[in-house]
Design a protein around this motif. Structure first.
Motif, PDB file in Angstrom:
ATOM      1  N   MET A 283      39.093 -14.849  52.535  1.00  0.00           N
ATOM      2  CA  MET A 283      38.214 -14.216  53.514  1.00  0.00           C
ATOM      3  C   MET A 283      38.462 -14.788  54.904  1.00  0.00           C
ATOM      4  SD  MET A 283      35.937 -11.817  53.625  1.00  0.00           S
ATOM      5  CE  MET A 283      35.265 -11.674  51.963  1.00  0.00           C
ATOM      6  N   SER A 284      38.805 -16.076  54.969  1.00  0.00           N
ATOM      7  CA  SER A 284      39.090 -16.679  56.275  1.00  0.00           C
ATOM      8  C   SER A 284      40.311 -16.051  56.922  1.00  0.00           C
ATOM      9  CB  SER A 284      39.283 -18.199  56.121  1.00  0.00           C
ATOM     10  OG  SER A 284      40.522 -18.494  55.498  1.00  0.00           O
ATOM     11  N   ASN A 287      39.260 -12.964  58.522  1.00  0.00           N
ATOM     12  CA  ASN A 287      38.313 -13.193  59.606  1.00  0.00           C
ATOM     13  C   ASN A 287      38.976 -13.756  60.860  1.00  0.00           C
ATOM     14  OD1 ASN A 287      35.566 -12.969  60.378  1.00  0.00           O
ATOM     15  ND2 ASN A 287      35.384 -15.192  60.333  1.00  0.00           N
ATOM     16  N   THR A 288      40.283 -13.986  60.833  1.00  0.00           N
ATOM     17  CA  THR A 288      40.935 -14.508  62.017  1.00  0.00           C
ATOM     18  C   THR A 288      40.980 -13.442  63.109  1.00  0.00           C
ATOM     19  OG1 THR A 288      43.076 -13.814  61.145  1.00  0.00           O
ATOM     20  CG2 THR A 288      42.414 -16.100  60.744  1.00  0.00           C
ATOM     21  N   SER A 289      40.954 -13.894  64.346  1.00  0.00           N
ATOM     22  CA  SER A 289      40.921 -12.950  65.463  1.00  0.00           C
ATOM     23  C   SER A 289      42.174 -12.087  65.503  1.00  0.00           C
ATOM     24  CB  SER A 289      40.771 -13.714  66.786  1.00  0.00           C
ATOM     25  OG  SER A 289      41.832 -14.641  66.947  1.00  0.00           O
ATOM     26  N   ARG A 292      41.699  -9.334  62.661  1.00  0.00           N
ATOM     27  CA  ARG A 292      40.617  -8.372  62.873  1.00  0.00           C
ATOM     28  C   ARG A 292      40.882  -7.476  64.071  1.00  0.00           C
ATOM     29  NH1 ARG A 292      35.902  -9.527  59.992  1.00  0.00           N
ATOM     30  NH2 ARG A 292      34.678  -8.308  61.457  1.00  0.00           N
ATOM     31  N   ARG A 297      35.779  -1.394  61.434  1.00  0.00           N
ATOM     32  CA  ARG A 297      34.863  -1.758  60.356  1.00  0.00           C
ATOM     33  C   ARG A 297      35.146  -0.958  59.093  1.00  0.00           C
ATOM     34  NH1 ARG A 297      29.537  -0.531  63.465  1.00  0.00           N
ATOM     35  NH2 ARG A 297      30.992   0.998  64.303  1.00  0.00           N
ATOM     36  N   ILE A 300      38.141  -2.437  57.400  1.00  0.00           N
ATOM     37  CA  ILE A 300      37.746  -3.707  56.794  1.00  0.00           C
ATOM     38  C   ILE A 300      37.001  -3.464  55.488  1.00  0.00           C
ATOM     39  CG2 ILE A 300      36.221  -5.710  57.067  1.00  0.00           C
ATOM     40  CD1 ILE A 300      36.995  -5.736  60.014  1.00  0.00           C
ATOM     41  N   ARG A 396      29.652  -4.014  68.535  1.00  0.00           N
ATOM     42  CA  ARG A 396      30.866  -3.778  67.744  1.00  0.00           C
ATOM     43  C   ARG A 396      31.339  -2.325  67.921  1.00  0.00           C
ATOM     44  NH1 ARG A 396      29.645  -8.119  67.738  1.00  0.00           N
ATOM     45  NH2 ARG A 396      31.132  -7.943  69.435  1.00  0.00           N
TER      46      ARG A 396
END
Length: 574
Positions: A283-284, A287-289, A292, A297, A300, A396
């Motif tokens: 998940m990390s 979640n990195t810039s 993403r 959304r 995702i 968002r």
């Protein structure tokens, strides 16, 4: 096949291998799964045992997914096998000894059975073969089988004699007496934002960031594993002293703190913790810039829907790069989906944002849509009286509008975008002042929570309409808007009045359902039928054919019949 030395395990040999295990398994690993023959044999003997696999040949992965969880390609890259109670393998003969030694080193405790070339065990010549023979002597046994791959149920035959090696690794005195911090190094991981230069494949993490994530994961797992080991030691010693206490006071009731928290074995507790940590680690990555920045959304959500298979992979640098490379190969599809998602969110909110047209008048369910060039309106941006900014969800949405327009504009991200504008000029916007961001003039009506967007570059909006229209077959695939700006202006103006008539004959349910891919086929077809009917009614009411491209072709035909500038000049001269 020869390069991978793939010899499927015949059923009779698989059954014999499984019979060598002395304890029932809690979790099984197959390091070179092939077609899954050994996994099938394990399931026949132990029923619903949980099985994980490695398989170096990606062509076999699709058929293996039904057999268990695929962790990756190369078993020799795995770093920890402490969560497995049993390892069963028929590795390639050329490096089978290395597979067994790797399993022995990485396994915490449990049983291993491997099919190896008999010559390396009978007549060891290399250091690895000698090391394995010593381990077999100390912790196992070996059984030799001739003609193991010559039976009628063997798919690929060979006369090689095989050795069935059985090893059992147990908790040693060192386990009970070791230090919980032994072997741990200080965590020096730095979680800086490694942006670096733009990379060619579009979706990637900087190498330093990947290494930092993997290092942090390995340290976190080692500490977690040691905490479970410490708990195991604690229970053993505590029960020893409480047993002495019971002998003295003659009581059989144990205090609550001594009661086992879980009935699972140590391997099962390790497996559960390892799975949770891997899920958080993957998940990390999402979640990195850098990652993403390329996802809306909705995309995702689709990634998360397939996350079950992603989170089971080993958290290694090679797997992370492979995962990102897969997204890089899909970059064009992801980009197009982002444009379509934004288009749908704008059209879905308000039919007045849309132009309606057909380019084939006789095809059912072929009413096309385009976003209006001059202005579109979005709702859902209301604020409470005490708020001095928009909420997280509203921000968002603004961010995604800018992200898609930047994508169509060929930019990574916009400067002075909508989010920047609302964060830095909120008071002026609440006062209904028309203000400018990178791609839009906007006017905010805070009382009713709507924003009016006035595109500054209509070519970008035309590009959005073109991408969506071609993808959904609303317009000809060969249509090109290059050098047609004036023609498009006229065509848009002609389409607006007609589209107002179509909008007046639509209800909100019809438009929203026709754009909602989550609806059933029956619901969407019903909505599309209603959209067709509204379009046909507008054609009858206005006397127009509703074909956006008819107007452009008429303009082109008119231009062809007009005299050129040179002809006009010659006429004036004469």
């Amino acid at each position: 096949m020869d390069d991978l030395q793939f010899y499927p395990t015949p059923a009779h040999l698989g059954a014999k291998i499984c019979s060598m295990f002395e304890c029932p398994p809690s979790r099984v690993l197959e390091p070179s799964a092939g077609n899954g023959d050994l996994i099938k044999a394990m399931r026949r003997r132990f029923r619903d045992v949980q099985c994980d696999m490695y398989e170096i040949d990606p062509a076999r992965h699709d058929t293996l997914r039904d057999q268990g969880t695929i962790l990756g390609y190369d078993f020799l890259e795995s770093t920890d096998l402490s969560m497995y109670s049993h390892i069963i393998m028929n590795p390639p003969f050329r490096n089978g000894v290395q597979h067994v030694l790797h399993a022995w080193r990485r396994m915490f405790s449990g049983e291993i059975v491997a099919v190896l070339n008999a010559s390396g065990v009978q007549r060891p010549t290399t250091a690895d073969e000698q090391k394995l023979c010593q381990i077999i002597s100390d912790h196992g046994r070996v059984e030799y089988v001739q003609e193991a791959f010559l039976s009628p149920d063997t798919l690929r035959k060979t006369t090689v004699e095989v050795a069935l090696v059985y090893l059992r690794k147990t908790k040693t005195e060192e386990f009970w007496n070791g230090s919980i911090l032994e072997g741990l190094s200080e965590d020096e991981t730095s979680f800086e934002d490694y942006r670096g230069a733009a990379v060619s494949n579009g979706i990637a993490l900087n190498g330093g960031q990947v290494k930092a994530l993997v290092r942090a994961f390995n340290i976190a797992w080692e500490a977690t594993k040691q905490s479970h080991i410490a708990e195991e030691r604690s229970v053993m010693y505590s029960h020893f002293f409480y047993a002495e206490f019971r002998r003295i006071v003659n009581k059989a009731v144990e205090p609550a703190w001594l009661a086992p928290k879980k009935a699972e074995s140590l391997q099962e507790r390790l497996a559960e913790s390892y799975a949770k940590l891997k899920e958080a680690a993957w998940m990390s990555v999402l979640n990195t810039s850098d990652f993403r920045a390329y996802l809306t959304r909705k995309v995702i959500q689709e990634v998360l829907a397939n996350f079950e298979s992603i989170k089971k992979l080993d958290f290694t640098a090679s797997n992370i790069y492979g995962f990102l490379q897969g997204f890089a190969l899909k970059k064009a599809d992801l980009n197009l989906q982002m444009v379509c998602d934004l288009f749908d969110s704008i059209a879905w909110r308000n039919s007045e944002n849309c132009l309606f047209y057909r380019w084939k008048s006789n095809e059912r369910h072929q009413v096309g849509m385009a976003l209006r060039r001059r202005r579109f309106i979005l709702s859902g941006f209301s604020t409470e009286g005490w708020r001095s900014d928009l909420g997280w969800e509203a921000e968002r949405r603004l961010e995604e509008i800018d992200r898609v327009f930047a994508l169509v504009d060929g930019k990574q991200e916009p400067e002075n975008g909508l989010l920047w504008l609302f964060r830095n000029h909120f008071k002026e916007l609440v006062g209904k002042k028309r203000m400018t961001s990178r791609y839009f003039d906007v006017r905010y009506h805070s009382g009713i929570g709507t924003i009016h967007f006035f595109p500054l570059d209509q070519k970008l909006l035309d590009r959005v309409n073109l991408l969506v229209g071609k993808h959904r077959r609303w317009m000809p695939e060969d249509y090109d808007m290059t050098d047609r700006e004036k023609d498009l202006d006229v065509a848009y103006k002609g389409a607006e009045a007609f589209s107002d008539t179509v909008s007046g004959k639509l209800n909100r349910w019809t438009l929203r359902t026709s754009l909602d891919s989550d609806r059933t086929d029956s619901e969407r077809n019903s909505a599309l039928d209603d959209l067709d009917a509204a379009f046909d009614a507008a054609v009858q009411a206005t006397g127009q054919d509703g074909n956006f491209f008819t107007g452009i072709r008429k303009l082109e035909s008119h231009k062809e019949n007009e005299p050129s500038d040179s002809q006009r000049s010659l006429a004036l001269v004469s």
